[in-house]
Design a protein around this motif. Structure first.
Motif, PDB file in Angstrom:
ATOM      1  N   ASP A  57     -26.870  27.904 -47.010  1.00  0.00           N
ATOM      2  CA  ASP A  57     -28.179  27.290 -46.812  1.00  0.00           C
ATOM      3  C   ASP A  57     -28.320  26.710 -45.404  1.00  0.00           C
ATOM      4  OD1 ASP A  57     -29.181  27.879 -49.325  1.00  0.00           O
ATOM      5  OD2 ASP A  57     -28.462  26.002 -50.206  1.00  0.00           O
ATOM      6  N   GLU A  58     -27.240  26.140 -44.876  1.00  0.00           N
ATOM      7  CA  GLU A  58     -27.287  25.538 -43.545  1.00  0.00           C
ATOM      8  C   GLU A  58     -27.619  26.583 -42.477  1.00  0.00           C
ATOM      9  OE1 GLU A  58     -24.375  25.355 -45.446  1.00  0.00           O
ATOM     10  OE2 GLU A  58     -24.794  23.404 -46.336  1.00  0.00           O
ATOM     11  N   GLU A  61     -31.317  27.487 -42.876  1.00  0.00           N
ATOM     12  CA  GLU A  61     -32.162  26.382 -42.436  1.00  0.00           C
ATOM     13  C   GLU A  61     -32.257  26.322 -40.918  1.00  0.00           C
ATOM     14  OE1 GLU A  61     -30.700  22.819 -44.312  1.00  0.00           O
ATOM     15  OE2 GLU A  61     -31.121  23.614 -46.303  1.00  0.00           O
ATOM     16  N   LEU A  62     -31.189  26.680 -40.230  1.00  0.00           N
ATOM     17  CA  LEU A  62     -31.201  26.690 -38.773  1.00  0.00           C
ATOM     18  C   LEU A  62     -32.270  27.638 -38.246  1.00  0.00           C
ATOM     19  CD1 LEU A  62     -29.803  25.673 -36.197  1.00  0.00           C
ATOM     20  CD2 LEU A  62     -28.251  27.615 -36.386  1.00  0.00           C
ATOM     21  N   LYS A  65     -36.109  26.475 -40.003  1.00  0.00           N
ATOM     22  CA  LYS A  65     -36.637  25.118 -39.861  1.00  0.00           C
ATOM     23  C   LYS A  65     -37.895  25.012 -39.006  1.00  0.00           C
ATOM     24  CE  LYS A  65     -33.710  23.573 -36.066  1.00  0.00           C
ATOM     25  NZ  LYS A  65     -32.719  22.597 -35.675  1.00  0.00           N
ATOM     26  N   ASP A  66     -38.106  25.897 -38.066  1.00  0.00           N
ATOM     27  CA  ASP A  66     -39.297  25.808 -37.224  1.00  0.00           C
ATOM     28  C   ASP A  66     -40.475  26.634 -37.739  1.00  0.00           C
ATOM     29  OD1 ASP A  66     -38.272  23.950 -35.554  1.00  0.00           O
ATOM     30  OD2 ASP A  66     -37.750  25.321 -33.956  1.00  0.00           O
ATOM     31  N   TYR A  73     -41.901  32.876 -42.104  1.00  0.00           N
ATOM     32  CA  TYR A  73     -40.791  33.630 -41.514  1.00  0.00           C
ATOM     33  C   TYR A  73     -40.894  35.107 -41.885  1.00  0.00           C
ATOM     34  CZ  TYR A  73     -36.207  35.426 -40.406  1.00  0.00           C
ATOM     35  OH  TYR A  73     -35.191  36.197 -39.899  1.00  0.00           O
TER      36      TYR A  73
END
Length: 86
Positions: A57-58, A61-62, A65-66, A73
């Motif tokens: 998930d990390e 998310e990177l 996130k924007d 996306y």
């Protein structure tokens, strides 16, 4: 076909464009927009479905996130599909 090249990704914009480029490779190679969803070795399905089976998930998310949402996306990745001819 030449050897792979490496580049230093030093901005979020570069990361987003690189992610899009990687996810679109099956479309460009097979000249089919269906390849985005059917190519078995792509992580796009995991990104677009929101599942977390293989990618942490990390890491997602990177990249995500924007974007306002997951759908934003997906739209970003699919943006040039109209230009791909079958």
């Amino acid at each position: 076909q030449s050897r792979y090249k490496s580049v230093l990704v030093d901005s979020l914009t570069q990361l987003m464009v690189l992610s899009r480029y990687i996810h679109r490779n099956p479309i460009e190679y097979f000249q089919s927009k269906e390849a985005l969803n059917t190519y078995p070795w792509s992580s796009f399905h995991e990104f677009s479905s929101g599942s977390s089976d293989f990618i942490k998930d990390e890491a997602k998310e990177l990249i995500l996130k924007d974007f306002g949402s997951l759908e934003d996306y997906v739209e970003f990745v699919k943006a040039d599909e109209a230009f791909v001819q079958k």
